[in-house]
Design a protein around this motif. Sequence first.
Motif, PDB file in Angstrom:
ATOM      1  N   UNK A 265      15.676 -30.219  26.828  1.00  0.00           N
ATOM      2  CA  UNK A 265      16.790 -31.158  26.675  1.00  0.00           C
ATOM      3  C   UNK A 265      16.360 -32.594  26.955  1.00  0.00           C
ATOM      4  N   UNK A 266      15.494 -32.774  27.962  1.00  0.00           N
ATOM      5  CA  UNK A 266      15.101 -34.130  28.357  1.00  0.00           C
ATOM      6  C   UNK A 266      14.216 -34.815  27.329  1.00  0.00           C
ATOM      7  N   UNK A 267      13.703 -34.060  26.360  1.00  0.00           N
ATOM      8  CA  UNK A 267      12.937 -34.694  25.290  1.00  0.00           C
ATOM      9  C   UNK A 267      13.815 -35.670  24.512  1.00  0.00           C
ATOM     10  N   UNK A 268      15.112 -35.369  24.441  1.00  0.00           N
ATOM     11  CA  UNK A 268      16.032 -36.246  23.703  1.00  0.00           C
ATOM     12  C   UNK A 268      16.157 -37.617  24.371  1.00  0.00           C
ATOM     13  N   UNK A 269      16.511 -37.688  25.688  1.00  0.00           N
ATOM     14  CA  UNK A 269      16.549 -39.028  26.306  1.00  0.00           C
ATOM     15  C   UNK A 269      15.179 -39.679  26.398  1.00  0.00           C
ATOM     16  N   UNK A 270      14.125 -38.860  26.539  1.00  0.00           N
ATOM     17  CA  UNK A 270      12.769 -39.418  26.562  1.00  0.00           C
ATOM     18  C   UNK A 270      12.471 -40.146  25.247  1.00  0.00           C
ATOM     19  N   UNK A 271      12.761 -39.469  24.128  1.00  0.00           N
ATOM     20  CA  UNK A 271      12.524 -40.093  22.836  1.00  0.00           C
ATOM     21  C   UNK A 271      13.375 -41.326  22.620  1.00  0.00           C
ATOM     22  N   UNK A 272      14.635 -41.266  23.092  1.00  0.00           N
ATOM     23  CA  UNK A 272      15.524 -42.412  22.930  1.00  0.00           C
ATOM     24  C   UNK A 272      15.037 -43.613  23.744  1.00  0.00           C
ATOM     25  N   UNK A 273      14.549 -43.357  24.961  1.00  0.00           N
ATOM     26  CA  UNK A 273      14.115 -44.452  25.826  1.00  0.00           C
ATOM     27  C   UNK A 273      12.800 -45.062  25.362  1.00  0.00           C
ATOM     28  N   UNK A 274      12.004 -44.302  24.622  1.00  0.00           N
ATOM     29  CA  UNK A 274      10.755 -44.863  24.104  1.00  0.00           C
ATOM     30  C   UNK A 274      11.008 -46.065  23.209  1.00  0.00           C
ATOM     31  N   UNK A 275      12.153 -46.081  22.532  1.00  0.00           N
ATOM     32  CA  UNK A 275      12.472 -47.188  21.623  1.00  0.00           C
ATOM     33  C   UNK A 275      12.621 -48.518  22.365  1.00  0.00           C
ATOM     34  N   UNK A 276      12.990 -48.419  23.660  1.00  0.00           N
ATOM     35  CA  UNK A 276      13.259 -49.638  24.425  1.00  0.00           C
ATOM     36  C   UNK A 276      12.143 -49.972  25.403  1.00  0.00           C
TER      37      UNK A 276
END
Length: 209
Positions: A187-198
Motif C-alpha cells: 500500500x505504501x508504494x502509492x504514497x511513495x510514488x506520489x511523493x517522488x514527484x515533489x
Amino acid sequence: MTALDRRDFGIALAAMTVVVLSSNILVQYPFEAWGLQDYFTWGAFTYPFAFLVTELANRRFGPKGARRVVYVGFVLAVVLSVVLATPRIAIASGTAFLTAQLLDISIFSRLRDRAWWLPPFASSTISAAVDTMLFFSIAFYCGALPGTDHTISGILSAFGIPDECVALPWVTLAIADYGVKLTLSVISIIPYGAMLRFMRPLTIQRRTA
C-alpha cells in the motif's frame, strides 16, 4: 546542506521518532476488535511506516543521509521508550530497528536504479522480516534461551535492569505482524510514488554507501 535540506531532514527525523515511539507504546496493547487480540497489537499498524520514512529519506538524501536519520531516530526513540514504554521493549525495539533499517538502506541502495517501485518493496519486505523476528523474540519470549538456563529477564536483572516479561503469544503475533507489514509495504508504494514527484535530490548529493 541548505536551509531547505535541513528542514526536510528535520521532518524525516521527527517522522521517524514519532513512528517508532508510538509503535513501542502501542505494541503493548493487543488489538481486541473482532477477536484478534492473539494475532495483532496496535503497533502492527503504525511501525511499518518507519520503512516508508527510511526509503523516502534514502531517495531524498542518499544512503549516508538515510543512515543519519536512522541513527538519530534510533537514539531518540530508545531513550523516550525507556521512559514511556519499558526497558525491555526499548532494547527489543532498538535492536530490531537498527538492524532492519540499516539492512533496508543497503538493499534499497543496491536497487536504486531499477524500476521505481522495486527498491521500496524489496527492501521493506526483507528488512521487515528481520525486524519482526528480532523484536518479538526479544520483547515477549519468557522462557529460557535455547541451550541455557538463562532467561532474558534474568540477564537484564543481572545488569540492574528490572524486567517482568509480558507473556503474549509472540509467535502468532509475529506472523500476523509480518503479514500487516507486507500489506502496508504494498500500500505504501502509492504514497511513495506520489511523493517522488515533489522530491528533489540533496543539494550536494553523495550516494556513496
